[in-house]
Design a protein around this motif. Structure first.
Motif, PDB file in Angstrom:
ATOM      1  N   MET A   1       0.830  -1.175   0.000  1.00  8.34           N
ATOM      2  CA  MET A   1       0.000   0.000   0.000  1.00  8.34           C
ATOM      3  C   MET A   1       0.879   1.244   0.000  1.00  8.34           C
ATOM      4  O   MET A   1       1.979   1.226   0.536  1.00  8.34           O
ATOM      5  N   TRP A   2       0.333   2.288  -0.561  1.00  8.06           N
ATOM      6  CA  TRP A   2       1.038   3.558  -0.603  1.00  8.06           C
ATOM      7  C   TRP A   2       0.409   4.517   0.399  1.00  8.06           C
ATOM      8  O   TRP A   2      -0.789   4.682   0.451  1.00  8.06           O
ATOM      9  N   TYR A   3       1.259   5.116   1.177  1.00  6.36           N
ATOM     10  CA  TYR A   3       0.796   6.096   2.156  1.00  6.36           C
ATOM     11  C   TYR A   3       1.381   7.461   1.809  1.00  6.36           C
ATOM     12  O   TYR A   3       2.472   7.555   1.253  1.00  6.36           O
ATOM     13  N   HIS A   4       0.644   8.479   2.181  1.00  7.50           N
ATOM     14  CA  HIS A   4       1.093   9.841   1.914  1.00  7.50           C
ATOM     15  C   HIS A   4       2.255  10.190   2.845  1.00  7.50           C
ATOM     16  O   HIS A   4       2.163  10.040   4.048  1.00  7.50           O
TER      17      HIS A   4
END
Length: 99
Positions: A1-4
């Motif tokens: 997953m990509w997180y800010h």
């Protein structure tokens, strides 16, 4: 997953708050923010408050001390003549003597 990933650089705010905390240790956030604004620095209040809380500079609130309740007693009434005297300050006045 990509997180800010946040790219906030709060070093200026941290430096300013540490200077203010060293100079005025008993003041709170509101006084610090007011001094920052008076110097012409336009930082968002929420940003400064977030950094202030992250630095654990929060002071406890000072509560008012409660006054101890007195036992209510009826006023004393004099038993006879000339036991108590009072003065009417509203009617006292200096009068000039007419010549």
């Amino acid at each position: 997953m990509w997180y800010h990933q946040s790219k906030k650089d709060d070093n200026e705010v941290v430096d300013k708050l540490t200077k203010l905390a060293e100079r005025y240790p008993t003041k709170g956030f509101d006084e610090y923010y007011l001094k920052i604004r008076r110097e012409g620095l336009i930082w968002n209040r929420k940003r400064v408050l977030r950094v202030y809380r992250e630095m654990n500079l929060s002071l406890r609130r000072k509560h008012k001390k409660r006054i101890v309740k007195r036992v209510q007693q009826p006023l004393g009434t004099p038993g006879g003549l000339n036991e108590s005297w009072s003065m009417n300050f509203m009617s006292d006045a200096l009068q000039m003597a007419e010549s």
